[in-house]
Scaffold this motif. Sequence first.
Motif, PDB file in Angstrom:
ATOM      1  N   ALA A 199      -9.067  49.387  -6.777  1.00 25.73           N
ATOM      2  CA  ALA A 199      -9.357  49.953  -8.096  1.00 25.73           C
ATOM      3  C   ALA A 199      -8.139  50.694  -8.621  1.00 25.73           C
ATOM      4  O   ALA A 199      -7.438  51.385  -7.879  1.00 25.73           O
ATOM      5  CB  ALA A 199     -10.561  50.890  -8.010  1.00 25.73           C
ATOM      6  N   GLY A 200      -7.881  50.535  -9.919  1.00 25.71           N
ATOM      7  CA  GLY A 200      -6.783  51.260 -10.541  1.00 25.71           C
ATOM      8  C   GLY A 200      -5.454  50.533 -10.530  1.00 25.71           C
ATOM      9  O   GLY A 200      -4.558  50.884 -11.288  1.00 25.71           O
ATOM     10  N   ARG A 201      -5.314  49.509  -9.695  1.00 22.33           N
ATOM     11  CA  ARG A 201      -4.055  48.762  -9.663  1.00 22.33           C
ATOM     12  C   ARG A 201      -4.102  47.636 -10.685  1.00 22.33           C
ATOM     13  O   ARG A 201      -5.026  46.846 -10.697  1.00 22.33           O
ATOM     14  CB  ARG A 201      -3.796  48.181  -8.276  1.00 22.33           C
ATOM     15  CG  ARG A 201      -2.480  47.360  -8.224  1.00 22.33           C
ATOM     16  CD  ARG A 201      -2.422  46.443  -7.032  1.00 22.33           C
ATOM     17  NE  ARG A 201      -2.201  47.178  -5.795  1.00 22.33           N
ATOM     18  CZ  ARG A 201      -2.173  46.586  -4.584  1.00 22.33           C
ATOM     19  NH1 ARG A 201      -2.370  45.276  -4.484  1.00 22.33           N
ATOM     20  NH2 ARG A 201      -1.975  47.315  -3.507  1.00 22.33           N
ATOM     21  N   HIS A 202      -3.055  47.572 -11.513  1.00 25.16           N
ATOM     22  CA  HIS A 202      -2.976  46.463 -12.467  1.00 25.16           C
ATOM     23  C   HIS A 202      -2.350  45.261 -11.786  1.00 25.16           C
ATOM     24  O   HIS A 202      -1.296  45.366 -11.158  1.00 25.16           O
ATOM     25  CB  HIS A 202      -2.145  46.857 -13.687  1.00 25.16           C
ATOM     26  CG  HIS A 202      -1.917  45.708 -14.620  1.00 25.16           C
ATOM     27  ND1 HIS A 202      -2.948  45.101 -15.323  1.00 25.16           N
ATOM     28  CD2 HIS A 202      -0.789  45.036 -14.957  1.00 25.16           C
ATOM     29  CE1 HIS A 202      -2.464  44.112 -16.040  1.00 25.16           C
ATOM     30  NE2 HIS A 202      -1.147  44.043 -15.852  1.00 25.16           N
ATOM     31  N   GLN A 203      -3.013  44.116 -11.910  1.00 21.32           N
ATOM     32  CA  GLN A 203      -2.521  42.900 -11.282  1.00 21.32           C
ATOM     33  C   GLN A 203      -2.861  41.719 -12.175  1.00 21.32           C
ATOM     34  O   GLN A 203      -4.037  41.452 -12.433  1.00 21.32           O
ATOM     35  CB  GLN A 203      -3.146  42.716  -9.896  1.00 21.32           C
ATOM     36  CG  GLN A 203      -2.251  42.019  -8.911  1.00 21.32           C
ATOM     37  CD  GLN A 203      -2.693  42.300  -7.468  1.00 21.32           C
ATOM     38  OE1 GLN A 203      -3.725  42.905  -7.209  1.00 21.32           O
ATOM     39  NE2 GLN A 203      -1.895  41.856  -6.539  1.00 21.32           N
ATOM     40  N   PRO A 204      -1.877  40.994 -12.694  1.00 20.10           N
ATOM     41  CA  PRO A 204      -2.158  39.837 -13.551  1.00 20.10           C
ATOM     42  C   PRO A 204      -2.928  38.764 -12.790  1.00 20.10           C
ATOM     43  O   PRO A 204      -2.858  38.671 -11.560  1.00 20.10           O
ATOM     44  CB  PRO A 204      -0.758  39.335 -13.948  1.00 20.10           C
ATOM     45  CG  PRO A 204       0.165  40.473 -13.678  1.00 20.10           C
ATOM     46  CD  PRO A 204      -0.434  41.231 -12.531  1.00 20.10           C
ATOM     47  N   ILE A 205      -3.640  37.939 -13.541  1.00 17.55           N
ATOM     48  CA  ILE A 205      -4.414  36.850 -12.935  1.00 17.55           C
ATOM     49  C   ILE A 205      -3.513  35.949 -12.102  1.00 17.55           C
ATOM     50  O   ILE A 205      -3.855  35.572 -10.975  1.00 17.55           O
ATOM     51  CB  ILE A 205      -5.126  36.033 -14.031  1.00 17.55           C
ATOM     52  CG1 ILE A 205      -6.210  36.876 -14.705  1.00 17.55           C
ATOM     53  CG2 ILE A 205      -5.745  34.759 -13.453  1.00 17.55           C
ATOM     54  CD1 ILE A 205      -6.872  36.192 -15.887  1.00 17.55           C
ATOM     55  N   SER A 206      -2.362  35.585 -12.643  1.00 16.61           N
ATOM     56  CA  SER A 206      -1.462  34.666 -11.941  1.00 16.61           C
ATOM     57  C   SER A 206      -0.997  35.243 -10.609  1.00 16.61           C
ATOM     58  O   SER A 206      -0.878  34.524  -9.609  1.00 16.61           O
ATOM     59  CB  SER A 206      -0.254  34.341 -12.815  1.00 16.61           C
ATOM     60  OG  SER A 206       0.444  35.524 -13.169  1.00 16.61           O
ATOM     61  N   GLU A 207      -0.757  36.551 -10.573  1.00 19.88           N
ATOM     62  CA  GLU A 207      -0.306  37.182  -9.325  1.00 19.88           C
ATOM     63  C   GLU A 207      -1.414  37.200  -8.289  1.00 19.88           C
ATOM     64  O   GLU A 207      -1.183  36.898  -7.109  1.00 19.88           O
ATOM     65  CB  GLU A 207       0.174  38.608  -9.615  1.00 19.88           C
ATOM     66  CG  GLU A 207       0.683  39.355  -8.389  1.00 19.88           C
ATOM     67  CD  GLU A 207       1.128  40.757  -8.709  1.00 19.88           C
ATOM     68  OE1 GLU A 207       0.921  41.662  -7.869  1.00 19.88           O
ATOM     69  OE2 GLU A 207       1.674  40.965  -9.810  1.00 19.88           O
ATOM     70  N   LEU A 208      -2.629  37.542  -8.720  1.00 16.31           N
ATOM     71  CA  LEU A 208      -3.755  37.613  -7.783  1.00 16.31           C
ATOM     72  C   LEU A 208      -4.050  36.233  -7.197  1.00 16.31           C
ATOM     73  O   LEU A 208      -4.217  36.080  -5.982  1.00 16.31           O
ATOM     74  CB  LEU A 208      -4.983  38.162  -8.499  1.00 16.31           C
ATOM     75  CG  LEU A 208      -6.121  38.675  -7.616  1.00 16.31           C
ATOM     76  CD1 LEU A 208      -5.713  39.947  -6.890  1.00 16.31           C
ATOM     77  CD2 LEU A 208      -7.363  38.946  -8.458  1.00 16.31           C
ATOM     78  N   LEU A 209      -4.104  35.219  -8.054  1.00 21.11           N
ATOM     79  CA  LEU A 209      -4.349  33.869  -7.570  1.00 21.11           C
ATOM     80  C   LEU A 209      -3.186  33.362  -6.723  1.00 21.11           C
ATOM     81  O   LEU A 209      -3.389  32.643  -5.741  1.00 21.11           O
ATOM     82  CB  LEU A 209      -4.583  32.923  -8.750  1.00 21.11           C
ATOM     83  CG  LEU A 209      -5.944  33.041  -9.444  1.00 21.11           C
ATOM     84  CD1 LEU A 209      -5.951  32.244 -10.739  1.00 21.11           C
ATOM     85  CD2 LEU A 209      -7.073  32.593  -8.533  1.00 21.11           C
TER      86      LEU A 209
END
Length: 312
Positions: free
Chosen positions: A269-279
């Motif tokens: 929670a609280g960490r920004h992570q783009p969709i492309s990075e997470l995938l």
Amino acid sequence: MTADSHYILVVDDQMSNIELLDELLGSDYEIRFALDAEGALQRIAQQLPELILLDVMMPGTDGYTLCAQLKADPVTRDIPVIFLTALATPDEETRGLEAGAVDYITKPFTPAVVRARVRNHVELKRSKDILLALSQTDVLTGLANRRFLFDRLASLLPDPEQHSRSLGLILTDVDDFKRYNDSFGHPAGDHCLQRIADVMRAALRGQGDLAARYGGEEFCCLLPDASQEQTLQIAERIRADVEALHIPHCRTARHPHVTLSIGVTHKPAGRHQPISELLGLADQALYQAKAAGRNRVICAKDSEEDQPAHGA
């Protein structure tokens, strides 16, 4: 909050109006009621209604304000609202329609008009729901499709300025699936994917979780508010349950039965992570699971803390 909506919510501060509407509609629909905006929001938070019959003039928050509030929320904006009012001037009707209402019913109620307008809007809502479900569903497996998966990811990964929830993501791939199709044929391959989809659906914790077909023989699970440990546990359950199906594989496959390789990543929670990075992180972990011998779960190293691989 459940998506299964099977009741009509009447919001009116006069019990006599609620009792009359229940008498008119109760034989065809389940009727629930609230006496003010606060009570209505509590009802809606428990379960989404199919339709809201909303009094315009109420103490505290009036019907116009409540309707506008519901239409501003992505969760409730598609619930049709019919205003109940003794005010039938063009200006009042315009104000209600601009707030998001689909229709007006004037007081005193005319029974035939009430039944007809409610029936028409409920049927329209159900038709829209069917079309929406079809547009969001993978035809073969019945899971969410790739488009809906990315829509949900976008809602769970807001802009950096907004507070974000924790999110567990599981990416799976059926081991040696091309060989399976080549050996047993595509109809058998389709049936295999359907059985795996059933396993993934059963592993979810509840309404907020999502299982989707990512593409071909790849599947993805989103677990909002899950811890990294919970995400790994669900991933391992999926792996073990698919192996336990004992679906025979071809002789040239690495394992005698159909298995999954699984990559896991977790965003706190609280960490920004783009969709492309997470995938991308989940895909890297999936590649590592395949390189390590398949039929195993590996957590991305960029997750909160490194975790050992699970499985065979």
